[in-house]
Design a protein around this motif. Structure first.
Motif, PDB file in Angstrom:
ATOM      1  N   LEU A  58       8.826   5.974 -28.035  1.00 18.52           N
ATOM      2  CA  LEU A  58       7.388   6.022 -28.256  1.00 18.52           C
ATOM      3  C   LEU A  58       7.027   6.241 -29.721  1.00 18.52           C
ATOM      4  N   ALA A  59       7.840   6.978 -30.443  1.00 21.03           N
ATOM      5  CA  ALA A  59       7.491   7.336 -31.819  1.00 21.03           C
ATOM      6  C   ALA A  59       8.127   6.451 -32.870  1.00 21.03           C
ATOM      7  N   PHE A  60       9.321   5.916 -32.599  1.00 18.53           N
ATOM      8  CA  PHE A  60      10.081   5.239 -33.657  1.00 18.53           C
ATOM      9  C   PHE A  60      10.358   3.765 -33.396  1.00 18.53           C
ATOM     10  N   SER A  81       3.240   7.812 -30.107  1.00 18.58           N
ATOM     11  CA  SER A  81       3.142   9.268 -30.187  1.00 18.58           C
ATOM     12  C   SER A  81       3.810   9.717 -31.481  1.00 18.58           C
ATOM     13  N   LEU A  82       3.756  11.003 -31.767  1.00 18.34           N
ATOM     14  CA  LEU A  82       4.390  11.560 -32.957  1.00 18.34           C
ATOM     15  C   LEU A  82       5.569  12.414 -32.499  1.00 18.34           C
ATOM     16  N   ALA A  91      15.204  13.075 -30.340  1.00 21.10           N
ATOM     17  CA  ALA A  91      13.783  13.060 -30.683  1.00 21.10           C
ATOM     18  C   ALA A  91      13.010  13.974 -29.736  1.00 21.10           C
ATOM     19  N   ARG A  92      12.078  14.727 -30.309  1.00 22.00           N
ATOM     20  CA  ARG A  92      11.220  15.621 -29.526  1.00 22.00           C
ATOM     21  C   ARG A  92       9.760  15.268 -29.819  1.00 22.00           C
ATOM     22  N   THR A  93       8.979  15.042 -28.761  1.00 22.56           N
ATOM     23  CA  THR A  93       7.567  14.729 -28.931  1.00 22.56           C
ATOM     24  C   THR A  93       6.821  15.942 -29.478  1.00 22.56           C
ATOM     25  N   VAL A  94       6.020  15.707 -30.522  1.00 25.75           N
ATOM     26  CA  VAL A  94       5.214  16.762 -31.132  1.00 25.75           C
ATOM     27  C   VAL A  94       3.755  16.632 -30.692  1.00 25.75           C
TER      28      VAL A  94
END
Length: 358
Positions: A58-60, A81-82, A91-94
């Protein structure tokens, strides 16, 4: 996986970059920090079948809206998402819905982020999911080509209806962001115009600053402009020093590894270096490149011959597998950021790539 058309980008300087030993998320391969000239997958964003892989995907994975290294030395990326890449290479969603529709990314802390929307610069925090307007007055937006004030209260300025994209922060805390055809500096609630696209050009009313602007350690800003249906050349990149002086980027005619004239390459993303130079992602009809330009010198840092696609993504680029960065056997990601002797690239590729530059 594009949801909103713009970026930013990117490029805050940090103290350290991921170089800890440890297992890569989802695999048995061991992380081997690359030596100068080598590239390695830092994180995979899709599974072996090309499917989604949670926070990383989702982020990268999609069109990048933000990529930078935070003050904690960790890589942050933003698309749908970030997310942050932790020390274990997972990766961890912020933030998720809080960053939908925004672009550009500057990390103030692991809990505080500066992003841009149309006509506003925002601070988004993880505690309480709060969004605070840092700049941009409500009401009718400024049109491209309309003169912007030299300085004004950030809350009173009407920003343009183009994507607002933060891309850097100076050591004194000054934030840098693009606003259509203007680059602003924001400090202590006040905006100062650093640069505006000259209004004496025939296409000025439709020409904006393109995504992927950058600032180097010395404070020089690098930008490129674009008009609908037209893509600029490397020779058209503009440099703006802290004193406001403006010049074209000094580009030598040739560089080892590039067949044609460097000036004719088409840049797509930039990241400032540790001194007074810039890393530029660019391409021609034969290859994709990352160049390091400084003092009229140019070096090819990474290269991928045209023809690579997401379907070829496993041909040599994988976790725990070091490759020659100037002979990438896989697609070159879209965005790049730099910190402490290493480039990180992500976006429109099923992995995040780390390239050692020293």
């Amino acid at each position: 996986m594009r949801r909103h058309g713009k970026w930013p980008a990117a490029g805050a300087v940090a103290v350290v970059l991921l170089s800890l030993q440890g297992c890569l998320g989802g695999g048995d391969a061991q992380w081997k920090d690359p030596d100068k000239g080598q590239a390695e997958v830092l994180l995979r964003t899709a599974d072996e079948n090309g499917g989604s892989s949670g926070a990383a995907w989702l982020a990268f994975d999609g069109d990048p809206d933000g990529l930078t290294v935070g003050p904690d030395g960790k890589v942050y990326g933003m698309s749908a998402s970030l997310a942050v890449i932790e020390d274990d290479h997972r990766a961890r969603t912020v933030l998720d819905g809080e960053v939908h529709g925004v672009g550009g990314l500057v990390v103030l802390s692991p809990n505080s982020f500066v992003v841009g929307a149309r006509s506003q610069l925002l601070n988004v925090r993880t505690d309480g999911k709060r969004r605070t307007v840092l700049a941009g007055a409500p009401g009718g937006p400024r049109k491209l080509g309309q003169p912007a004030p030299a300085t004004a209260s950030a809350q009173d300025v009407h920003l343009s209806d183009q994507p607002v994209e933060p891309f850097g922060k100076r050591p004194d805390g000054t934030l840098l962001f693009t606003d259509g055809d203007v680059i602003w500096q924001l400090k202590e609630g006040r905006l100062t115009r650093l640069y505006q696209v000259p209004a004496d050009r025939g296409d000025a009313a439709g020409r904006a600053i393109a995504r992927g602007s950058a600032v180097d350690r010395s404070g020089t800003v690098y930008l490129r402009t674009s008009a609908e249906g037209a893509q600029g050349r490397l020779a058209d990149v503009v440099t703006v020093h802290q004193d406001g002086s403006v010049a074209k980027l000094a580009v030598p005619e040739q560089a080892d590894g590039v067949k044609g004239n460097l000036s004719d390459l088409r840049p797509t993303w930039m990241a400032g270096d540790d001194g007074n130079g810039v890393y530029v992602r660019a391409h021609d009809d034969t290859a994709q490149y990352v160049l390091h330009l400084t003092a009229q010198k140019a070096e090819v840092v990474a290269k991928q011959a045209s023809g690579g696609s997401r379907g070829d993504s496993d041909a040599g680029c994988d976790e725990g597998h070091l490759v020659d960065a100037t002979k990438l056997p896989c697609p070159m990601p879209e965005a790049l950021t730099y910190s402490s002797g290493a480039l990180v690239m992500a976006g429109n590729a099923p992995f995040v790539l780390k390239i050692a530059t020293r």
